[in-house]
Design a protein around this motif. Sequence first.
Motif, short mmCIF file in Angstrom:
data_model
loop_
_atom_site.label_atom_id
_atom_site.label_comp_id
_atom_site.label_asym_id
_atom_site.label_seq_id
_atom_site.Cartn_x
_atom_site.Cartn_y
_atom_site.Cartn_z
N HIS A 36 0.70 -1.54 0.27
CA HIS A 36 0.00 0.06 0.20
C HIS A 36 0.73 1.05 -0.12
O HIS A 36 0.74 2.32 -0.97
CB HIS A 36 -0.87 0.28 1.63
N GLY A 37 1.89 1.47 0.56
CA GLY A 37 2.85 2.40 0.90
C GLY A 37 2.17 3.22 1.61
O GLY A 37 1.10 2.97 2.38
N TYR A 38 2.33 4.61 1.52
CA TYR A 38 2.38 5.73 2.75
C TYR A 38 1.10 6.42 1.85
O TYR A 38 0.99 6.72 0.06
CB TYR A 38 3.20 6.93 2.83
N ALA A 39 0.35 7.38 2.56
CA ALA A 39 -0.94 7.67 1.91
C ALA A 39 -2.05 8.38 2.63
O ALA A 39 -1.97 7.93 3.55
CB ALA A 39 -2.04 6.89 0.81
N PHE A 40 -2.36 9.60 2.38
CA PHE A 40 -2.72 10.64 2.80
C PHE A 40 -4.31 10.20 2.62
O PHE A 40 -4.62 10.17 1.44
CB PHE A 40 -2.58 11.96 3.04
N VAL A 41 -5.40 10.46 3.35
CA VAL A 41 -6.97 10.95 2.86
C VAL A 41 -7.96 12.05 3.73
O VAL A 41 -7.47 11.87 5.12
CB VAL A 41 -7.77 9.21 3.20
N ARG A 42 -8.13 12.45 2.94
CA ARG A 42 -8.58 13.67 3.05
C ARG A 42 -10.42 13.20 3.81
O ARG A 42 -11.15 13.27 2.35
CB ARG A 42 -8.24 15.40 1.97
N VAL A 43 -10.23 12.98 4.66
CA VAL A 43 -11.61 12.98 5.45
C VAL A 43 -12.95 14.00 5.07
O VAL A 43 -14.12 13.32 5.75
CB VAL A 43 -11.61 12.02 6.75
N ASP A 44 -12.26 14.92 5.46
CA ASP A 44 -13.17 15.97 5.06
C ASP A 44 -13.43 16.02 4.64
O ASP A 44 -14.76 17.51 3.93
CB ASP A 44 -11.97 17.47 5.63
N LEU A 45 -13.13 15.86 2.52
CA LEU A 45 -13.57 15.85 2.10
C LEU A 45 -14.71 15.06 1.23
O LEU A 45 -14.56 14.06 1.47
CB LEU A 45 -12.35 16.52 0.84
N GLU A 46 -15.84 15.08 0.48
CA GLU A 46 -16.14 14.53 0.07
C GLU A 46 -15.33 12.84 -1.33
O GLU A 46 -14.92 13.37 -1.76
CB GLU A 46 -17.55 15.28 -0.82
N GLY A 47 -16.32 12.10 -0.97
CA GLY A 47 -15.33 11.13 -1.09
C GLY A 47 -14.42 10.32 -0.78
O GLY A 47 -12.98 9.50 -0.81
N GLU A 48 -13.33 11.22 0.13
CA GLU A 48 -12.06 11.47 0.82
C GLU A 48 -11.28 10.66 -0.61
O GLU A 48 -10.54 9.35 0.48
CB GLU A 48 -12.67 9.86 2.18
N PRO A 49 -11.04 11.56 -0.49
CA PRO A 49 -9.60 11.56 -1.77
C PRO A 49 -8.69 11.07 -1.15
O PRO A 49 -8.13 11.61 -0.36
CB PRO A 49 -10.28 12.24 -2.41
N VAL A 50 -7.91 10.34 -1.68
CA VAL A 50 -6.85 9.39 -1.25
C VAL A 50 -5.76 10.49 -1.96
O VAL A 50 -5.39 10.53 -3.58
CB VAL A 50 -6.57 8.18 -1.62
N ILE A 51 -4.28 10.65 -1.55
CA ILE A 51 -2.92 11.52 -1.73
C ILE A 51 -1.85 10.17 -1.25
O ILE A 51 -1.91 10.06 -0.40
CB ILE A 51 -3.13 12.68 -1.88
#
Length: 465
Positions: A36-51
């Motif tokens: 999986h590696g390292y990834a950030f998840v913006r849970v404050d945004l619609e769809g919780e986009p992953v970076i």
Amino acid sequence: MSQKQKTIKNEITLSGVGLHTGNKVTMTFKPAPVNHGYAFVRVDLEGEPVIEASADYVVNTQRGTNLEKRGVHVNTSEHVLAACVALGIDNISIEINAPEPPIMDGSSKHFIEALEKAGIEEQDADIEVYVVKDVISYKDEESGSEIILMPSDEYQITTMVDFGTKVLGTQNATLNSLADFKEEIADARTFSFLHELEMLLDNNLIKGGDLNNAIVYVDKEISEATMDKLKKAFNKESLTVKPNGILDNLTLRWANEAARHKLLDVIGDLALVGTRIQGKVIANKPGHLVNTVFAKKLRKIIKKEKRNNVPTYDLNQPPLMDIHQIMDVLPHRPPFLLIDRIIELSDKHVVGMKNVTMNENFFVGHFPGAPVMPGVLQVEAMAQCGGVLVLSTVPDPENYLTYFMKMDNVKFKQKVLPGDTLIFKAELISPIRRGICHMQSYGYANGKLVVEAELMAQIAKKPKE
């Protein structure tokens, strides 16, 4: 013995403020699956986009390493990533409800403590390590910043900083082993010069800053107006400059804390390469720009070496499957059976071989005066190898047919000529489900990569006659 990938055992949450926004931030570390590696998840945004934490997504390096994917941002990622690298964590999901992680005290200390509290566990997959064999370097001619990566028995970093100021002078720091990061580097806090701080305040940035999470080096005379701004920004009734040139009463943890923090930043920024590194980094006047440009360069080098990592096999050894055994599995027959041997086969990969001779049926019409194996047939041969892989998962392969579903990122690198021996390797991108095989395939000849493609195929029962 190969090392195993690691993630955390339990999720754990931290709260604080973002350095530049001043907003309250909640960040949760969560376990993640292998590869999986390292990834950030913006849970404050619609769809919780992953970076994903990748050098490919670096868009800005002003006051931190800032990532963007499809318009979604994560800023100042480096302190969090440095902690993950230092603890040998390979896979982790980092959920945040704001554009940047909490600054905490400006170091990686609190992230290290949280991750250790969450616990670290091994996973059922080998780690991937890039072993440096040759010197790799990058220099920014304008700033004089330079990073050199050279062979070493383990990941080591040396940083040398010189900002041309009397207050800071020239400093250096060295980390000989990541095992020493917690004691020697993790507590090193971020820092700024007074002239930079004035600019940030004038532009309404650094709202979350206070005198406990950023060392301020006073490199110029402080005017009364600037002092008033600083008092207001830091919510202090009075401020002083210590004899060592540090603003207010903050005590340095080390005389070379600035160099140690720059070393911390290097580790966090090079995490964006996406793989563990075995080599020694020497960084002269490092900064987020030169760090991330170097990370992008190294990422490309690793990707290219991986593509050109030609597997070697003893073709004089008896194959795992000969042509007769292949025909027991595959429904293809000459002249459209395009593999002669299967050399390796597991539940995740397959290696096959084809001897390309002048007698091939397709050479009759495909440039008979200068015969070249058609690229589409190279892809078909790779797919047939994949067919062996997917058909090996059923007890009665003779009752199944394989069908192409999709092919992506097909690239032809070299011509395949009569007399060449083609080696095909296909590796699963994801587990086989419902008879669908998604794989990354490569073809090699004469010690070079000649073709690559991402393929998807499906097996289906033969129609009843």
